[in-house]
Write an enzyme that holds these catalytic residues in place. Structure first.
Site, PDB file in Angstrom:
ATOM      1  N   GLY A  51       0.726  -1.250   0.191  1.00  0.00           N
ATOM      2  CA  GLY A  51      -0.002  -0.017   0.079  1.00  0.00           C
ATOM      3  C   GLY A  51       0.977   1.177  -0.039  1.00  0.00           C
ATOM      4  O   GLY A  51       1.978   1.103   0.643  1.00  0.00           O
ATOM      5  N   THR A  52       0.401   2.247  -0.477  1.00  0.00           N
ATOM      6  CA  THR A  52       1.245   3.528  -0.741  1.00  0.00           C
ATOM      7  C   THR A  52       0.741   4.757   0.348  1.00  0.00           C
ATOM      8  O   THR A  52       1.183   4.759   1.434  1.00  0.00           O
ATOM      9  CB  THR A  52       1.232   3.969  -2.196  1.00  0.00           C
ATOM     10  OG1 THR A  52      -0.040   3.902  -2.782  1.00  0.00           O
ATOM     11  CG2 THR A  52       2.129   2.847  -2.993  1.00  0.00           C
ATOM     12  N   THR A  53      -0.001   5.568  -0.350  1.00  0.00           N
ATOM     13  CA  THR A  53       0.262   6.927   0.377  1.00  0.00           C
ATOM     14  C   THR A  53      -1.146   7.282   1.193  1.00  0.00           C
ATOM     15  O   THR A  53      -2.396   7.188   0.825  1.00  0.00           O
ATOM     16  CB  THR A  53       0.008   8.001  -0.561  1.00  0.00           C
ATOM     17  OG1 THR A  53       1.436   7.632  -1.537  1.00  0.00           O
ATOM     18  CG2 THR A  53       0.466   9.349  -0.056  1.00  0.00           C
ATOM     19  N   LYS A  84      -7.373   1.234   2.095  1.00  0.00           N
ATOM     20  CA  LYS A  84      -6.298   1.564   3.209  1.00  0.00           C
ATOM     21  C   LYS A  84      -6.446   2.265   4.319  1.00  0.00           C
ATOM     22  O   LYS A  84      -5.651   2.311   5.282  1.00  0.00           O
ATOM     23  CB  LYS A  84      -5.078   2.227   2.204  1.00  0.00           C
ATOM     24  CG  LYS A  84      -4.781   1.596   1.258  1.00  0.00           C
ATOM     25  CD  LYS A  84      -3.430   2.199   0.374  1.00  0.00           C
ATOM     26  CE  LYS A  84      -3.527   2.004  -1.035  1.00  0.00           C
ATOM     27  NZ  LYS A  84      -2.395   2.641  -1.893  1.00  0.00           N
ATOM     28  N   ALA A 226       3.821   4.847  -7.681  1.00  0.00           N
ATOM     29  CA  ALA A 226       3.214   3.971  -6.760  1.00  0.00           C
ATOM     30  C   ALA A 226       1.871   4.434  -5.996  1.00  0.00           C
ATOM     31  O   ALA A 226       1.084   3.521  -5.682  1.00  0.00           O
ATOM     32  CB  ALA A 226       3.974   3.440  -5.713  1.00  0.00           C
TER      33      ALA A 226
END
Length: 280
Positions: A51-53, A84, A226
């Site tokens: 997972g990213t931001t 997320k 990403a």
């Protein structure tokens, strides 16, 4: 340990009094169920979705958390609509960055941990208590982090004592730090944080905070491959959660879509540059 013994009765461990921590109970009686106890064989590596931001910021009377929807695995987009940001109880949320599978499992365990505490103690855990409990769970994952499977969440909730929203960040060793005004984690956090620094204003409304969070994720996606920005073609929007005295709630897609449309209109012709309008 099976919840029912061969005699058809609950094992004795289920009938003894203990601490209010569900994690401690599981660690004592069925440690293999703790995500951090499942190490990789020596020398082994695994390429798992990440997972990213995540961005979070306070507004007048509460706090907001928003996350992009992309998960990546190397140079591949592993998932385009991943969630997320999760409600952990009635007045708090957590956003995840890092190894997605481990992070989601950690969040589920944390949700049970808070619910278990509430049922045993008959009251909600304090916001600092929740933040510290999550820190201890992250600390237990240090072995997996050393093998490249790190989990770095950000936690936010409503503090009933001071009637404000508060933000807590973590490092992979379980260090817990309170952040003020705004924060971001994940691969696009550097770019999101730059946007938040320029757009954040103390005392703004929740609607203004939603706009700023989406703009910060837009800027992160503009420079970080990403991070997935709002997907206008597929109508996939960032997950946005608001937490205030009324509790934690998610902003519906029907309310996020007009915000995205306004940002697209304001940035048309200059998508990476100065905004034409909106929150300022």
């Amino acid at each position: 340990m099976s919840p029912v013994s061969d005699s058809g009765r609950l094992p004795a461990a289920y009938l003894r009094t203990g601490s209010a921590s569900f994690t401690e109970f599981i660690a004592e009686h069925e440690p293999s169920l703790i995500p951090s106890r499942r190490g990789l064989p020596p020398g082994a590596t695994i390429d798992a979705p990440h997972g990213t931001t995540i961005v979070t910021l306070t507004f007048d009377g509460g706090v907001l958390m928003a996350g992009d929807r992309r998960a990546t695995m190397g140079n591949i987009i592993a998932n385009r609509d991943m969630e997320k940001v999760f409600a952990t109880d009635e007045f708090s949320v957590v956003g995840i960055a890092g190894t997605a599978g481990l992070a989601i499992e950690l969040v589920r365990l944390f949700q049970v941990e808070l619910e278990h505490y509430e049922k045993i103690e008959g009251t909600l855990m304090s916001l600092e208590g929740k933040a510290n409990r999550l820190a201890s769970m992250i600390r237990g994952n240090l072995g997996m982090a050393m093998q490249g499977l790190s989990v770095v969440p950000v936690f936010a909730g409503f503090d009933h004592h001071d009637a404000i929203g508060r933000i807590f960040s973590y490092d992979v060793t379980g260090g817990c730090y309170e952040e003020h005004d705004h924060h971001s984690v994940g691969s696009g956090s550097l770019f999101a944080r730059g946007a938040l620094k320029k757009l954040y204003r103390p005392g703004m409304s929740s609607d203004e905070a939603v706009r700023i969070a989406v703009e910060a994720l837009w800027d992160a996606a503009d420079d970080d491959s990403a991070t997935g920005g709002p997907d206008v073609g597929r109508r996939i929007w960032p997950t946005v959660a608001l937490i205030d005295a009324d509790g934690a709630r998610f902003v519906p897609d029907d309310s996020v879509a007009p915000v995205v449309d306004a940002i697209v209109a304001d940035r048309r012709g200059n998508p990476g540059g100065r905004r034409g309008g909106g929150a300022s």
